[in-house]
Scaffold this motif. Structure first.
Motif, short mmCIF file in Angstrom:
data_model
loop_
_atom_site.label_atom_id
_atom_site.label_comp_id
_atom_site.label_asym_id
_atom_site.label_seq_id
_atom_site.Cartn_x
_atom_site.Cartn_y
_atom_site.Cartn_z
N SER A 149 0.85 -1.27 -0.23
CA SER A 149 0.06 0.01 0.06
C SER A 149 0.81 1.09 0.09
CB SER A 149 -0.95 0.03 1.23
OG SER A 149 -0.22 0.34 2.39
N ASP A 150 0.21 2.53 -0.15
CA ASP A 150 1.04 3.78 -0.19
C ASP A 150 1.47 4.07 1.15
OD1 ASP A 150 0.63 3.67 -2.95
OD2 ASP A 150 -1.14 5.22 -2.70
N LYS A 151 1.11 3.51 2.35
CA LYS A 151 1.50 3.71 3.60
C LYS A 151 3.07 3.62 3.94
CE LYS A 151 0.50 2.40 8.24
NZ LYS A 151 0.02 1.38 9.28
N PRO A 152 3.68 4.96 4.30
CA PRO A 152 5.00 4.82 4.50
C PRO A 152 5.49 4.14 5.68
CG PRO A 152 3.90 6.94 5.07
CD PRO A 152 3.07 6.11 4.62
N ASP A 165 7.71 4.10 9.01
CA ASP A 165 8.47 5.12 9.59
C ASP A 165 10.00 5.05 9.52
OD1 ASP A 165 8.09 7.09 11.93
OD2 ASP A 165 9.63 5.71 12.81
N GLY A 179 7.09 -2.56 3.74
CA GLY A 179 5.79 -1.68 3.59
C GLY A 179 4.67 -2.40 4.37
N TYR A 180 3.52 -2.35 3.86
CA TYR A 180 2.32 -2.82 4.38
C TYR A 180 1.53 -3.19 3.22
CZ TYR A 180 3.95 -0.21 8.46
OH TYR A 180 4.74 0.23 9.46
N THR A 184 -1.32 -4.74 0.62
CA THR A 184 -2.67 -4.45 0.57
C THR A 184 -3.47 -5.86 0.47
OG1 THR A 184 -2.35 -5.21 -1.90
CG2 THR A 184 -1.96 -2.66 -1.40
#
Ligand code: FMN
Length: 213
Positions: free
Chosen positions: A17-20, A22, A188-189, A191
């Motif tokens: 997903s687009d979630k960065p 940290d 990342g995370y 989808t």
């Protein structure tokens, strides 16, 4: 069986997903992986991490290079032919993946073009004049990254595809000429894309093990 650990839950994710992720968490993951054992504590690896805008540019540049048909190999090239045992397992994996993906197999095959949309890309290098033991050490370090990421709830993919255009990667980092980019790891995370649920099996223990008493 032991409690469910990161070793059993980790699996490759090929659609992030687009979630960065940290940046402090990425540093923590790498610091934990640094505890990997290595030959006389040689720690031959280095890591170059692309996030945010840099990761986005690398994903775009990779897709562009592929669409233009640019031929390129990673700096540590795969063999022309694999030995029988790994080749059998590769073939088994390829068939299993195609059967699982069915009509959607093309989405799996093309996921690497945009580097799986990974919001964080870790490029791992080893000295160009490395021995096999440095590759062994760095594999342990790389697996350490995957396990630490999993333990922190971060998904991952180790992939040759990340390192296929080393000339592009080198435009973004100051990587000394005597280092070779061995592999990339995407963090990342996941989808909920079907390809992210691919279950891979392992060969029977007997195929890889002899114990004598
Ligand atoms: C050295 C290495 C290179 C890999 N390269 C790729 C790749 O280019 N593309 C890809 O989709 N998966 C790649 N993988 C992921 C493997 O396909 C995956 O680890 C294997 O099928 C086992 O599945 P699992 O990670 O879900 O347990 C690579 C893994 C390793 C260790």
């Amino acid at each position: 069986m032991a409690d469910e650990s990161s070793q059993l839950t980790r699996h490759s994710v090929r659609n992030f997903s687009d979630k960065p992720v940290d940046t402090e968490l990425i540093k923590e993951i790498i610091a934990e992986a640094q505890h990997a054992p290595s030959w006389e504590n040689a720690q031959p690896w280095k890591v170059y991490v692309a996030v945010g805008e840099t990761a986005r540019k690398l994903r775009e540049a990779n897709a562009e290079a592929i669409s233009q048909g640019h031929k390129s190999w990673a700096e540590v090239t795969p063999p022309q032919a694999w030995a029988d045992k790994p080749q059998q397992n590769i073939t088994y994996w390829q068939h299993g993946m195609a059967a699982y993906m069915g009509d959607d197999v093309q989405s799996f095959r093309s996921a690497g073009q945009k580097l799986y949309n990974a919001p964080a890309i870790l490029y791992i290098t080893i000295p160009k004049n490395s021995t096999n033991y440095s590759a062994y050490d760095t594999g342990a370090f790389g697996y350490g990254i995957l396990l630490a990421a999993e333990a922190h709830g971060v998904n991952s993919l180790p992939a040759y595809s990340f390192a296929r255009y080393p000339d592009i990667v080198r435009q973004y980092f100051d990587i000394p000429e005597d280092e070779a980019i061995l592999l990339g790891i995407g963090l990342g995370y996941a989808t909920d894309a079907k390809m992210n649920q691919l279950q891979t099996k392992r060969e029977p223990l007997d195929a890889a093990l002899q114990i004598k008493d």
